[in-house]
Scaffold this motif. Structure first.
Motif, short mmCIF file in Angstrom:
data_model
loop_
_atom_site.label_atom_id
_atom_site.label_comp_id
_atom_site.label_asym_id
_atom_site.label_seq_id
_atom_site.Cartn_x
_atom_site.Cartn_y
_atom_site.Cartn_z
N ARG A 32 41.04 19.43 90.74
CA ARG A 32 41.98 20.42 90.35
C ARG A 32 42.32 20.66 88.99
O ARG A 32 42.73 21.46 88.21
N VAL A 33 41.90 19.35 88.02
CA VAL A 33 41.85 19.12 86.86
C VAL A 33 41.16 20.20 86.21
O VAL A 33 40.09 20.58 86.65
N GLY A 34 41.48 20.84 85.11
CA GLY A 34 40.84 21.78 84.30
C GLY A 34 39.60 21.49 83.83
O GLY A 34 39.02 20.31 84.07
N GLY A 35 39.18 22.36 83.18
CA GLY A 35 37.63 22.10 82.47
C GLY A 35 37.46 21.38 81.18
O GLY A 35 36.38 21.04 80.85
N ILE A 36 38.59 20.89 80.50
CA ILE A 36 38.50 19.96 79.46
C ILE A 36 39.21 18.80 79.56
O ILE A 36 40.32 18.63 80.15
N LEU A 37 38.43 17.69 79.65
CA LEU A 37 38.93 16.26 79.85
C LEU A 37 38.85 15.30 78.87
O LEU A 37 37.74 15.16 78.07
N ILE A 38 39.71 14.93 78.35
CA ILE A 38 40.00 14.04 77.27
C ILE A 38 39.67 12.67 77.68
O ILE A 38 40.47 12.21 78.66
N VAL A 39 38.89 11.94 77.16
CA VAL A 39 38.34 10.65 77.34
C VAL A 39 38.99 9.49 76.40
O VAL A 39 38.81 9.83 75.23
N GLY A 40 39.69 8.67 76.77
CA GLY A 40 40.42 7.58 75.74
C GLY A 40 41.27 8.11 75.04
O GLY A 40 42.08 8.73 75.31
N ASN A 41 41.46 7.55 73.71
CA ASN A 41 42.27 8.09 72.81
C ASN A 41 41.76 9.06 71.95
O ASN A 41 41.65 9.09 70.74
N ASN A 42 41.32 10.34 72.50
CA ASN A 42 40.87 11.44 71.99
C ASN A 42 39.39 11.09 71.29
O ASN A 42 39.05 11.55 70.30
N ASP A 43 38.87 10.08 72.02
CA ASP A 43 37.34 9.70 71.53
C ASP A 43 36.19 10.47 72.06
O ASP A 43 35.24 10.75 70.82
N VAL A 44 36.33 11.16 73.19
CA VAL A 44 35.48 11.97 73.56
C VAL A 44 36.02 13.01 74.28
O VAL A 44 37.10 12.84 74.93
N VAL A 45 35.42 14.25 74.40
CA VAL A 45 35.87 15.38 75.29
C VAL A 45 34.66 15.75 76.32
O VAL A 45 33.42 15.65 75.91
N ILE A 46 35.22 16.05 77.27
CA ILE A 46 34.08 16.54 78.45
C ILE A 46 34.77 17.91 78.79
O ILE A 46 35.96 18.22 79.09
N ILE A 47 33.54 18.77 78.86
CA ILE A 47 34.14 20.28 79.08
C ILE A 47 33.08 20.44 80.45
O ILE A 47 32.05 20.22 80.53
N LYS A 48 33.77 21.26 81.50
CA LYS A 48 33.18 21.72 82.52
C LYS A 48 33.21 23.36 82.36
O LYS A 48 34.50 23.97 82.70
N ALA A 49 32.15 23.94 82.14
CA ALA A 49 32.26 25.39 81.88
C ALA A 49 31.44 26.14 83.21
O ALA A 49 30.34 25.85 83.42
#
Length: 352
Positions: free
Chosen positions: A120-137
């Motif tokens: 149920r997590v939204g489409g924007i995932l923050i990985v690490g300490n704002n090192d990388v972002v994953i988006i699911k569109a």
């Protein structure tokens, strides 16, 4: 059975199956089934251990207490034994290098990489300490009207909103807006029923407003960052795909073969290497004198070029991990023993 399947079977047998088969309440059986769904999807032992370690500090959690009251084992009870049994594989995890542009991935594979264990997590995932972002569109039928501005190159991607409030200060939105250089690993699907296709690494260009108050990012593909496949990366992907194929039934595999293209698709491979000191190679080969320094057997054949025994010089600590290119860090091996150092149970190799 592969090591990851062995590890998953251990967890399912010790914890999940007894809970599902017990007389515990339906609520806790459903929690076990939910955990089972995640456990079955892990491809690396390190990721499985990371998932289970989340429960390590939760001895006062109601689920832990209820299971213990029913005489059942919990994840907390087995994590130490699991780690001891599979310690040699505990550093194996999914990585961003696993993803190949154009290949499809499930939500589970993407979420595991981001260490988010809730679909149920939204489409924007923050990985690490704002090192990388994953988006699911999702382009059609989803919560947001995302769309290609230029197919596979420029994306209109709507910000996270809560009850229609598009707030740039939500941490997921801010992670993109406040750092134009952050790599955005972008996954696209047509409808909510499809798997996601990895489109590559994108970057944030601008924030845009719609008349109805909604807001969207313009994201552009970062060309050159992900269109070349490293040889080691490709080897890792092929190893995963081989395990997937081995776990199919004969009927499933043969059905896929009937539909598979006969010609492989070409990709560009760029590998980073080291200019090795050939004096080290020569010294080690002379030291071995045609005999494998692991199994003690003679070289399997002589080289056609010069008639010398064929042995392969292996660095105990890889050069890529900072190992020295010297005689003390190198050993001459027959092809079988060399393969064992890389893919089996190494006798000489040391980790970085």
């Amino acid at each position: 059975m592969t090591k990851i399947n062995e590890a998953k079977a251990f967890v399912l047998e010790k914890v999940i199956a007894p809970v599902i088969e017990s007389n515990i309440g339906v609520e806790y059986k459903n929690k076990a089934r939910h955990a089972k769904g995640w456990i079955e999807r892990f491809e690396y032992i390190g990721d499985l251990l990371d998932y289970l370690k989340r429960f390590k500090a939760e001895n006062n959690h109601s689920v832990y207490r209820v299971l213990k009251n029913h005489g059942l084992l919990t994840f907390e009870d087995i994590i130490d034994e699991l780690f001891i049994r599979f310690e040699a594989f505990s550093n194996q995890r999914a990585s961003f290098d696993d993803f190949i542009v154009g290949r499809k991935y499930s939500s589970y594979q993407i979420l595991i990489l981001g260490k988010k264990y809730d679909t149920r997590v939204g489409g924007i995932l923050i990985v690490g300490n704002n090192d990388v972002v994953i988006i699911k569109a999702t382009l059609k039928g989803g919560d947001y009207p995302n769309e290609w501005l230029k197919e596979h190159e420029s994306l209109k991607y709507f910000l996270k909103s809560i009850r229609g409030n598009y707030n740039i200060h939500y941490k997921e939105n801010a992670a993109i807006h406040n750092n134009q250089a952050i790599p955005i690993y972008t996954f696209i699907r047509e409808t909510p029923f499809d798997d996601f296709t990895f489109e590559g690494i994108f970057n944030y260009e601008s924030l845009n407003h719609e008349p109805d108050g909604s807001m969207w990012f313009k994201l552009n593909k970062q060309f050159g960052a992900d269109d070349k496949q490293d040889a080691i990366r490709l080897q890792k992907i092929e190893a995963i795909e081989l395990l997937e194929s081995l776990n199919l039934t004969d009927q499933q595999r043969r059905a896929r073969l009937l539909k598979a293209p006969k010609k492989p698709s070409p990709i560009m491979i760029v590998s980073r290497g080291f200019k090795r000191n050939m004096d080290v190679v020569a010294e080690v080969l002379l030291r071995a004198n045609g005999v494998c320094e692991s199994c003690g057997n003679k070289a399997p054949f002589n080289k056609q070029t010069d008639g010398t025994p064929y042995l392969e010089v292996h660095h105990k600590k890889r050069l890529a991990d900072g190992g020295d290119d010297d005689v003390n860090n190198a050993i001459a091996l027959c092809p079988n023993c060399h393969r064992n150092e890389h893919y089996g149970n190494p006798k000489f190799s040391v980790s970085s």
